[in-house]
Design a protein around this motif. Sequence first.
Motif, PDB file in Angstrom:
ATOM      1  N   GLU A 102     -68.322-104.374  40.342  1.00 57.05           N
ATOM      2  CA  GLU A 102     -67.443-105.000  41.315  1.00 57.05           C
ATOM      3  C   GLU A 102     -65.999-104.730  40.928  1.00 57.05           C
ATOM      4  N   ILE A 103     -65.267-104.092  41.810  1.00 54.50           N
ATOM      5  CA  ILE A 103     -63.897-103.689  41.507  1.00 54.50           C
ATOM      6  C   ILE A 103     -62.964-104.110  42.634  1.00 54.50           C
ATOM      7  N   ASP A 104     -61.676-104.040  42.357  1.00 55.90           N
ATOM      8  CA  ASP A 104     -60.640-104.357  43.325  1.00 55.90           C
ATOM      9  C   ASP A 104     -60.681-103.364  44.492  1.00 55.90           C
ATOM     10  N   GLU A 105     -60.300-103.822  45.698  1.00 57.42           N
ATOM     11  CA  GLU A 105     -60.324-102.952  46.876  1.00 57.42           C
ATOM     12  C   GLU A 105     -59.469-101.698  46.667  1.00 57.42           C
ATOM     13  N   ALA A 106     -58.311-101.858  46.040  1.00 60.84           N
ATOM     14  CA  ALA A 106     -57.435-100.707  45.805  1.00 60.84           C
ATOM     15  C   ALA A 106     -58.050 -99.758  44.780  1.00 60.84           C
ATOM     16  N   MET A 107     -58.686-100.322  43.745  1.00 59.37           N
ATOM     17  CA  MET A 107     -59.345 -99.464  42.758  1.00 59.37           C
ATOM     18  C   MET A 107     -60.430 -98.627  43.428  1.00 59.37           C
ATOM     19  N   PHE A 108     -61.178 -99.250  44.327  1.00 63.62           N
ATOM     20  CA  PHE A 108     -62.221 -98.549  45.070  1.00 63.62           C
ATOM     21  C   PHE A 108     -61.607 -97.371  45.836  1.00 63.62           C
ATOM     22  N   MET A 109     -60.519 -97.653  46.552  1.00 64.27           N
ATOM     23  CA  MET A 109     -59.860 -96.601  47.334  1.00 64.27           C
ATOM     24  C   MET A 109     -59.411 -95.450  46.443  1.00 64.27           C
ATOM     25  N   TRP A 110     -58.795 -95.773  45.299  1.00 64.75           N
ATOM     26  CA  TRP A 110     -58.313 -94.704  44.425  1.00 64.75           C
ATOM     27  C   TRP A 110     -59.468 -93.957  43.764  1.00 64.75           C
ATOM     28  N   GLY A 111     -60.603 -94.644  43.569  1.00 62.59           N
ATOM     29  CA  GLY A 111     -61.782 -93.941  43.083  1.00 62.59           C
ATOM     30  C   GLY A 111     -62.266 -92.903  44.082  1.00 62.59           C
ATOM     31  N   LEU A 112     -62.186 -93.230  45.375  1.00 64.46           N
ATOM     32  CA  LEU A 112     -62.523 -92.259  46.418  1.00 64.46           C
ATOM     33  C   LEU A 112     -61.529 -91.100  46.421  1.00 64.46           C
ATOM     34  N   HIS A 113     -60.232 -91.427  46.286  1.00 62.72           N
ATOM     35  CA  HIS A 113     -59.217 -90.373  46.236  1.00 62.72           C
ATOM     36  C   HIS A 113     -59.465 -89.430  45.059  1.00 62.72           C
ATOM     37  N   ALA A 114     -59.778 -89.993  43.904  1.00 64.36           N
ATOM     38  CA  ALA A 114     -60.041 -89.151  42.734  1.00 64.36           C
ATOM     39  C   ALA A 114     -61.200 -88.205  42.995  1.00 64.36           C
ATOM     40  N   ALA A 115     -62.287 -88.743  43.572  1.00 56.05           N
ATOM     41  CA  ALA A 115     -63.451 -87.905  43.856  1.00 56.05           C
ATOM     42  C   ALA A 115     -63.131 -86.845  44.901  1.00 56.05           C
ATOM     43  N   ALA A 116     -62.395 -87.227  45.947  1.00 56.94           N
ATOM     44  CA  ALA A 116     -62.043 -86.280  46.998  1.00 56.94           C
ATOM     45  C   ALA A 116     -61.189 -85.134  46.460  1.00 56.94           C
ATOM     46  N   ASN A 117     -60.386 -85.428  45.442  1.00 58.89           N
ATOM     47  CA  ASN A 117     -59.516 -84.406  44.844  1.00 58.89           C
ATOM     48  C   ASN A 117     -60.128 -83.769  43.603  1.00 58.89           C
ATOM     49  N   ARG A 118     -61.384 -84.092  43.331  1.00 61.34           N
ATOM     50  CA  ARG A 118     -62.139 -83.522  42.194  1.00 61.34           C
ATOM     51  C   ARG A 118     -61.442 -83.793  40.860  1.00 61.34           C
ATOM     52  N   LEU A 119     -60.894 -85.020  40.757  1.00 60.08           N
ATOM     53  CA  LEU A 119     -60.287 -85.475  39.510  1.00 60.08           C
ATOM     54  C   LEU A 119     -61.243 -86.423  38.800  1.00 60.08           C
ATOM     55  N   PRO A 120     -61.239 -86.466  37.479  1.00 59.97           N
ATOM     56  CA  PRO A 120     -62.139 -87.382  36.777  1.00 59.97           C
ATOM     57  C   PRO A 120     -61.732 -88.836  36.924  1.00 59.97           C
TER      58      PRO A 120
END
Length: 284
Positions: free
Chosen positions: A100-118
């Motif tokens: 369970e994570i913060d809504e913003a953390m979730f969003m940035w996790g998606l951004h990281a994956a979309a940009n192929r960043l770890p």
Amino acid sequence: MTTPDKTMTPDDVVGQLRSGMTIGIGGWGSRRKPMALVRALLRSDLTDLTVVSYGGPDVGLLAAAGKIRKLVTAFVTLDSIPLEPNFRAARQKGALELMEIDEAMFMWGLHAAANRLPFIPVRAGIGSDVMRVNPELRTVTSPYEDGETLVAMPALRMDAALVHVNRADRAGNGQFLGPDPYFDDLFCEAADRAYVSCERLVDGFGAATVAQSLLVKRHSVTGVVETPNGAHFTSCVPDYDRDEAFQKLYASTPWAEFAERFLPPGGDEKQYQSAVQAWHEEQK
């Protein structure tokens, strides 16, 4: 150049998935969820899934059916009904693992994956219990003069993503007609494969189409499924609002009883929609 035809059925989509996969589900709470694809998952023998979702009844249904091994989410709600009952029951029984994570953390996790960043460094989570309940999360120190400590939000990489849009063409371009696209485009870009269901297939988008409504691009889409009323019982504005009466029925009915009537073994999406219509006729 010939444009590929990516049209599929819900069962075709599920046929390309496997037990143990990490599946992202778009939408937000009880809004524009790809419910026809979720129902196809329920009819399958897939299990042991990691589900990544701003959770709503998609999570509740899959949890009730025992499909989820791990859930990554910022919340699970039916919006007008704050607590999703089937998720709550599964969590209280310890039936699934939860990140369970913060809504913003979730969003940035998606951004990281979309940009192929770890990972992506973020301030969200600092000073909160997010770090306590997720001891696997790490912090990083800014290499610059400020030396700030930040959360290293890991990429939310997925094997497949399921999203629902208002309109799509056969090549996989998806259009949002409502006021909020949520993060469905990021789900598609953050996954190895993405499957888009839509209210209606169109032959193309004309010059008058607002470009900002076409956030889902064909390069990130594997398959397209036409599923009228496919977000039911969640909303799909402006095509339709949430079916509040049916959502109340779902929230107040024991899972086995609900599944027997609306999601029986051997059923399909047509059977589900017919059962819902029959229930509404009974209420008149």
